[in-house]
Write an enzyme that holds these catalytic residues in place. Structure first.
Site, PDB file in Angstrom:
ATOM      1  N   THR A  18       0.834  -1.205   0.000  1.00  0.00           N
ATOM      2  CA  THR A  18       0.000   0.000   0.000  1.00  0.00           C
ATOM      3  C   THR A  18       0.864   1.249   0.000  1.00  0.00           C
ATOM      4  OG1 THR A  18      -1.622  -1.218   1.332  1.00  0.00           O
ATOM      5  CG2 THR A  18      -1.908   1.140   1.215  1.00  0.00           C
ATOM      6  N   ARG A  22       7.843  -2.615   2.813  1.00  0.00           N
ATOM      7  CA  ARG A  22       8.024  -2.701   4.267  1.00  0.00           C
ATOM      8  C   ARG A  22       8.376  -4.127   4.634  1.00  0.00           C
ATOM      9  NH1 ARG A  22       2.981   1.010   6.457  1.00  0.00           N
ATOM     10  NH2 ARG A  22       3.598   2.814   5.228  1.00  0.00           N
ATOM     11  N   SER A 113       6.280   3.628   8.574  1.00  0.00           N
ATOM     12  CA  SER A 113       5.150   4.320   9.182  1.00  0.00           C
ATOM     13  C   SER A 113       4.995   4.005  10.668  1.00  0.00           C
ATOM     14  CB  SER A 113       3.882   3.976   8.404  1.00  0.00           C
ATOM     15  OG  SER A 113       2.817   4.733   8.861  1.00  0.00           O
ATOM     16  N   HIS A 114       3.840   3.468  11.026  1.00  0.00           N
ATOM     17  CA  HIS A 114       3.516   3.221  12.431  1.00  0.00           C
ATOM     18  C   HIS A 114       4.031   1.865  12.911  1.00  0.00           C
ATOM     19  CE1 HIS A 114       0.679   1.664   9.627  1.00  0.00           C
ATOM     20  NE2 HIS A 114       0.395   0.706  10.491  1.00  0.00           N
ATOM     21  N   LYS A 126      10.062   4.066   0.379  1.00  0.00           N
ATOM     22  CA  LYS A 126       9.114   4.323  -0.705  1.00  0.00           C
ATOM     23  C   LYS A 126       9.584   5.502  -1.541  1.00  0.00           C
ATOM     24  CE  LYS A 126       5.736   7.222   1.684  1.00  0.00           C
ATOM     25  NZ  LYS A 126       4.350   7.649   1.590  1.00  0.00           N
ATOM     26  N   ASP A 278       2.033   9.639  14.056  1.00  0.00           N
ATOM     27  CA  ASP A 278       2.634   8.305  13.979  1.00  0.00           C
ATOM     28  C   ASP A 278       4.127   8.353  13.669  1.00  0.00           C
ATOM     29  OD1 ASP A 278       2.447   9.160  11.358  1.00  0.00           O
ATOM     30  OD2 ASP A 278       2.223   7.127  10.586  1.00  0.00           O
ATOM     31  N   ASP A 280       6.044   8.271  10.987  1.00  0.00           N
ATOM     32  CA  ASP A 280       6.578   9.186   9.978  1.00  0.00           C
ATOM     33  C   ASP A 280       5.795  10.483   9.857  1.00  0.00           C
ATOM     34  OD1 ASP A 280       4.441   7.731   8.921  1.00  0.00           O
ATOM     35  OD2 ASP A 280       5.157   7.942   6.868  1.00  0.00           O
ATOM     36  N   ASP A 282       2.577  11.227   9.257  1.00  0.00           N
ATOM     37  CA  ASP A 282       1.479  11.515   8.327  1.00  0.00           C
ATOM     38  C   ASP A 282       0.105  11.165   8.892  1.00  0.00           C
ATOM     39  OD1 ASP A 282       1.775   8.798   8.141  1.00  0.00           O
ATOM     40  OD2 ASP A 282       2.106   8.724   5.976  1.00  0.00           O
ATOM     41  N   ARG A 283       0.067  10.425  10.003  1.00  0.00           N
ATOM     42  CA  ARG A 283      -1.236  10.092  10.586  1.00  0.00           C
ATOM     43  C   ARG A 283      -1.560  11.027  11.748  1.00  0.00           C
ATOM     44  NH1 ARG A 283      -2.378   3.674  10.593  1.00  0.00           N
ATOM     45  NH2 ARG A 283      -1.590   3.256   8.508  1.00  0.00           N
ATOM     46  N   THR A 345      -8.103   2.220  -0.957  1.00  0.00           N
ATOM     47  CA  THR A 345      -7.199   2.544   0.153  1.00  0.00           C
ATOM     48  C   THR A 345      -5.802   2.823  -0.385  1.00  0.00           C
ATOM     49  OG1 THR A 345      -8.435   1.211   1.707  1.00  0.00           O
ATOM     50  CG2 THR A 345      -6.113   1.543   2.202  1.00  0.00           C
ATOM     51  N   GLU A 364      -8.783   9.367   5.135  1.00  0.00           N
ATOM     52  CA  GLU A 364      -8.930   7.922   5.230  1.00  0.00           C
ATOM     53  C   GLU A 364      -9.256   7.551   6.673  1.00  0.00           C
ATOM     54  OE1 GLU A 364      -6.279   5.472   2.466  1.00  0.00           O
ATOM     55  OE2 GLU A 364      -4.948   6.908   3.393  1.00  0.00           O
ATOM     56  N   GLU A 365      -9.994   6.454   6.799  1.00  0.00           N
ATOM     57  CA  GLU A 365     -10.329   5.970   8.134  1.00  0.00           C
ATOM     58  C   GLU A 365      -9.087   5.594   8.931  1.00  0.00           C
ATOM     59  OE1 GLU A 365      -9.461   2.675   8.655  1.00  0.00           O
ATOM     60  OE2 GLU A 365      -8.853   2.551   6.546  1.00  0.00           O
ATOM     61  N   SER A 366      -7.987   5.313   8.231  1.00  0.00           N
ATOM     62  CA  SER A 366      -6.763   4.861   8.892  1.00  0.00           C
ATOM     63  C   SER A 366      -5.973   6.036   9.471  1.00  0.00           C
ATOM     64  CB  SER A 366      -5.905   4.067   7.915  1.00  0.00           C
ATOM     65  OG  SER A 366      -5.662   4.834   6.751  1.00  0.00           O
ATOM     66  N   LYS A 377      -0.720  12.492   3.298  1.00  0.00           N
ATOM     67  CA  LYS A 377      -1.516  12.860   4.452  1.00  0.00           C
ATOM     68  C   LYS A 377      -0.586  13.516   5.456  1.00  0.00           C
ATOM     69  CE  LYS A 377      -1.576   8.133   6.296  1.00  0.00           C
ATOM     70  NZ  LYS A 377      -1.062   7.257   5.237  1.00  0.00           N
ATOM     71  N   ARG A 497      -9.052  -6.635   7.763  1.00  0.00           N
ATOM     72  CA  ARG A 497      -9.728  -5.450   8.281  1.00  0.00           C
ATOM     73  C   ARG A 497     -11.211  -5.546   7.943  1.00  0.00           C
ATOM     74  NH1 ARG A 497      -5.362  -2.708   9.764  1.00  0.00           N
ATOM     75  NH2 ARG A 497      -3.746  -1.996   8.315  1.00  0.00           N
TER      76      ARG A 497
HETATM   77  C1  G16 Z   1      -0.680   3.569   4.501  1.00  0.00           C
HETATM   78  C2  G16 Z   1      -1.279   4.278   3.317  1.00  0.00           C
HETATM   79  C3  G16 Z   1      -2.698   4.660   3.608  1.00  0.00           C
HETATM   80  C4  G16 Z   1      -3.499   3.451   4.033  1.00  0.00           C
HETATM   81  C5  G16 Z   1      -2.820   2.804   5.226  1.00  0.00           C
HETATM   82  C6  G16 Z   1      -3.469   1.507   5.643  1.00  0.00           C
HETATM   83  O1  G16 Z   1      -0.569   4.456   5.573  1.00  0.00           O
HETATM   84  O2  G16 Z   1      -0.549   5.438   3.009  1.00  0.00           O
HETATM   85  O3  G16 Z   1      -3.232   5.241   2.469  1.00  0.00           O
HETATM   86  O4  G16 Z   1      -4.795   3.813   4.365  1.00  0.00           O
HETATM   87  O5  G16 Z   1      -1.495   2.496   4.898  1.00  0.00           O
HETATM   88  O6  G16 Z   1      -3.345   0.592   4.625  1.00  0.00           O
HETATM   89  P1  G16 Z   1      -3.720  -0.926   4.843  1.00  0.00           P
HETATM   90  O7  G16 Z   1      -5.162  -0.911   5.279  1.00  0.00           O
HETATM   91  O8  G16 Z   1      -3.499  -1.542   3.491  1.00  0.00           O
HETATM   92  O9  G16 Z   1      -2.837  -1.471   5.928  1.00  0.00           O
HETATM   93  P2  G16 Z   1       0.786   4.585   6.372  1.00  0.00           P
HETATM   94  O10 G16 Z   1       0.507   5.634   7.399  1.00  0.00           O
HETATM   95  O11 G16 Z   1       1.029   3.223   6.947  1.00  0.00           O
HETATM   96  O12 G16 Z   1       1.796   4.983   5.344  1.00  0.00           O
END
Ligand code: G16
Length: 544
Positions: A18, A22, A113-114, A126, A278, A280, A282-283, A345, A364-366, A377, A497
């Site tokens: 996504t 990673r 990320s997180h 990335k 988070d 990096d 962005d959240r 997503t 996004e919900e995430s 984001k 999910r």
């Molecule tokens: C990444 C993507 C987001 C996505 C999230 C969750 O976030 O940038 O657009 O919503 O992963 O993705 P998944 O549901 O496939 O785990 P981040 O903050 O991890 O870079």
């Protein structure tokens, strides 16, 4: 300049997910693993010779080492200049900001990320393109294809420069400029929000704040912006020093992993406003005193109030949300008379809409919210947006949220994650649902009747590219919805999910606990997808 071509062999598992590649740190530490992927990125670019690249990461273990290698490979692959955040640090939105401000060719972000960090944790990489956003699928597909046939990578046999000294140096014939990671981003935020108004609120003595950087990248950004520019107290920021292992924590700003902040905010004398970001940066998670704002509601509330904030005074062109995000923002778009876009997503799907000026706010919900100010984001941006609104409305967060529900109705919403389950079982669950999805219409579960069900596919309105198999949607005749998909960001097994949503227009029925309000749908989801059977789990690992 001493450029060495080192022979190598493909690794089979370098398909970006996504959000980039990673993997466990140990995977990246295998001989040539990082180098192969970086060379595969460079091999997928056209015309980058002599151009400028941005490099930075979230500061996790391996960040510094990888930065040095990337610089030496960028020099060997013909880049003219690299802008690097001091210490190898740059948040994801700051990379996007720097790419756009300095009009660079692209950028590399080092982050998982997180996901937890440290020697036993995760690492990630990335590539972002010249608009500042994540590489589109055409580019990530090409990176993967290159990784499958790579035979050599290029690197200079020179020491990488000192990452801690701000200024310019040469690496072979490539210029390296070590930049302050915070200043370009801070300048952009000042332009978008009313800093004077926020500062007066923070100095009024009537408003208290707590920001949790979770020992990750936003610490230095929050110090500069919230503390130095806006006057928050040093103690208002917690876990604000970035650590290579994020303090052993899981820097995912949600109710489970940001427990320290949640406990502070749910205490009787909790601060007026709380937020976390988070790994990096962005959240974001937004909290009021004894109040959690779901990311979907946050997007809707920001959209409904955007015209009050300097950067968005001219109004919104449109709103975009990922498919599993609740439909709360749809109601705002409808009232504003603007377009609502539903995308798969992944932030990369917003890029074209933002570039074409079709959407201004995205979410996004995430726990991701952002706008056309960058192409990622942006956690602190969302925090500043909320602070600006609070400084205008002078109401508690909870009152703003309930006021919004009264006006638009409440979309009860929750996501249930089954993390690290057996990948075969999870794959089977999805395949069975996929096969059934055409035949579910009309099926009844108590009061609920299925209205439609499909496997979400998206045609990008700008470039007509098609993305299929993006998640199973099951819609009910009363507007309720459930969505099933597998995460594309995990590094162990699979993560299922399940997203649940129910609309409640009646203000008298809007104050229930979300899990209670959704209990029928939760049960139906378990039944329709035979979750227990396929995952072996009695309950989700994380509920947000
Ligand atoms: C990444 C993507 C987001 C996505 C999230 C969750 O976030 O940038 O657009 O919503 O992963 O993705 P998944 O549901 O496939 O785990 P981040 O903050 O991890 O870079």
């Amino acid at each position: 300049m001493n450029i060495v071509e080192t022979a190598t062999r493909p690794w089979p598992d370098q398909r970006p997910g996504t959000s980039g590649l990673r993997k466990k740190v140990q995977v990246f530490q295998q001989p040539n693993y990082l180098e192969n992927f970086v060379q595969s990125i460079f091999d997928s670019l056209d015309d980058h010779q002599g151009k400028t690249l941005v490099v930075g990461g979230d500061g996790r273990f391996y960040n510094r080492h990888a930065t040095g290698i990337i610089l030496r490979m960028a020099a060997a692959n013909g880049f003219g200049k690299v802008l690097v955040g001091q210490g190898g640090l740059l948040s994801t939105p700051a990379v996007s900001c720097v790419i756009r401000k300095h009009k660079t060719f692209g950028g590399i972000i080092l982050s998982a990320s997180h996901n937890p960090a440290g020697e036993d944790g995760d690492f990630g990489i990335k590539y972002n393109v010249g608009n500042g956003g994540p590489a589109p699928e055409s580019v990530t597909d090409s990176i993967y294809a290159n990784s499958r046939r790579i035979e050599r990578y290029r690197i200079v046999e020179l020491d990488a420069p000192d990452l801690d000294r701000i200024g310019e140096t040469m690496l072979g014939s490539m210029q390296v400029e070590i930049i302050d990671p915070v200043s370009d981003y801070t300048e952009l935020m000042q332009h978008l929000f009313d800093f004077d108004r926020i500062r007066s609120m923070l100095n009024s003595g009537l408003f208290t704040l707590r920001f949790d950087a979770m020992h990750a990248i936003t610490g230095p950004y929050a110090r500069e912006i919230l503390e130095h520019r806006l006057g928050a107290g040093a103690d208002d920021l917690i876990n604000a020093t970035p650590l290579e292992d994020f303090g052993g924590g899981h820097p995912d700003p949600n109710l489970v992993y940001a427990k320290q902040l949640v406990d502070i905010m749910f205490a009787a004398d909790g601060p007026s406003f709380g937020a976390a970001s988070d790994g990096d940066g962005d959240r974001n998670m937004i909290l009021g005193r004894r109040c959690f704002v779901t990311p979907s509601d946050s997007l809707a509330i920001l959209a409904a109030n955007a015209h009050l904030v300097p950067g968005y005074r001219q109004g919104l062109a449109g709103i975009a949300r990922s498919m599993p995000t609740s439909q709360a923002a749809d109601r705002v778009a409808e009232r504003l008379g603007i377009e609502l876009y539903e995308t798969p997503t992944g932030w990369k799907f917003f890029g074209n809409l933002l570039d074409a000026g079709k959407a201004t706010l995205c979410g996004e919900e995430s726990f991701g919210t952002g706008s056309d100010h960058v192409r990622e984001k942006d956690g602190l941006w969302a925090v500043l947006f909320w602070l600006n609104l609070l400084a205008i409305h002078k109401e508690p967060v909870a009152d703003i949220v309930t006021g919004h529900w009264r006006s638009y109705g409440r979309n009860y919403y929750s996501r249930h994650d089954y993390e690290g389950v057996n990948a075969d079982g999870a794959g089977e669950l999805m395949e069975i649902l996929r096969k059934q999805s055409g035949n579910l219409k009309g099926k009844r579960f108590g009061d609920y009747e299925i209205d439609f069900s499909d496997d979400f596919a998206y045609t990008d309105p700008i470039d007509d590219s098609v993305s299929e198999r993006q998640g199973i949607r099951i819609g009910f005749t009363d507007g309720s919805r459930m969505v099933f998909r597998l995460s594309g960001t995990g590094t162990e097994g699979a993560t299922l999910r399940v997203y649940l949503e129910r609309y409640e227009p009646d203000p008298a029925k809007q104050s229930a606990d979300a899990q209670d309000a959704l209990s029928d749908l939760i049960r139906i989801a378990g039944e329709v997808a035979a979750i227990r059977h396929h995952t072996g789990r009695e309950a989700p690992t994380v509920i947000t």
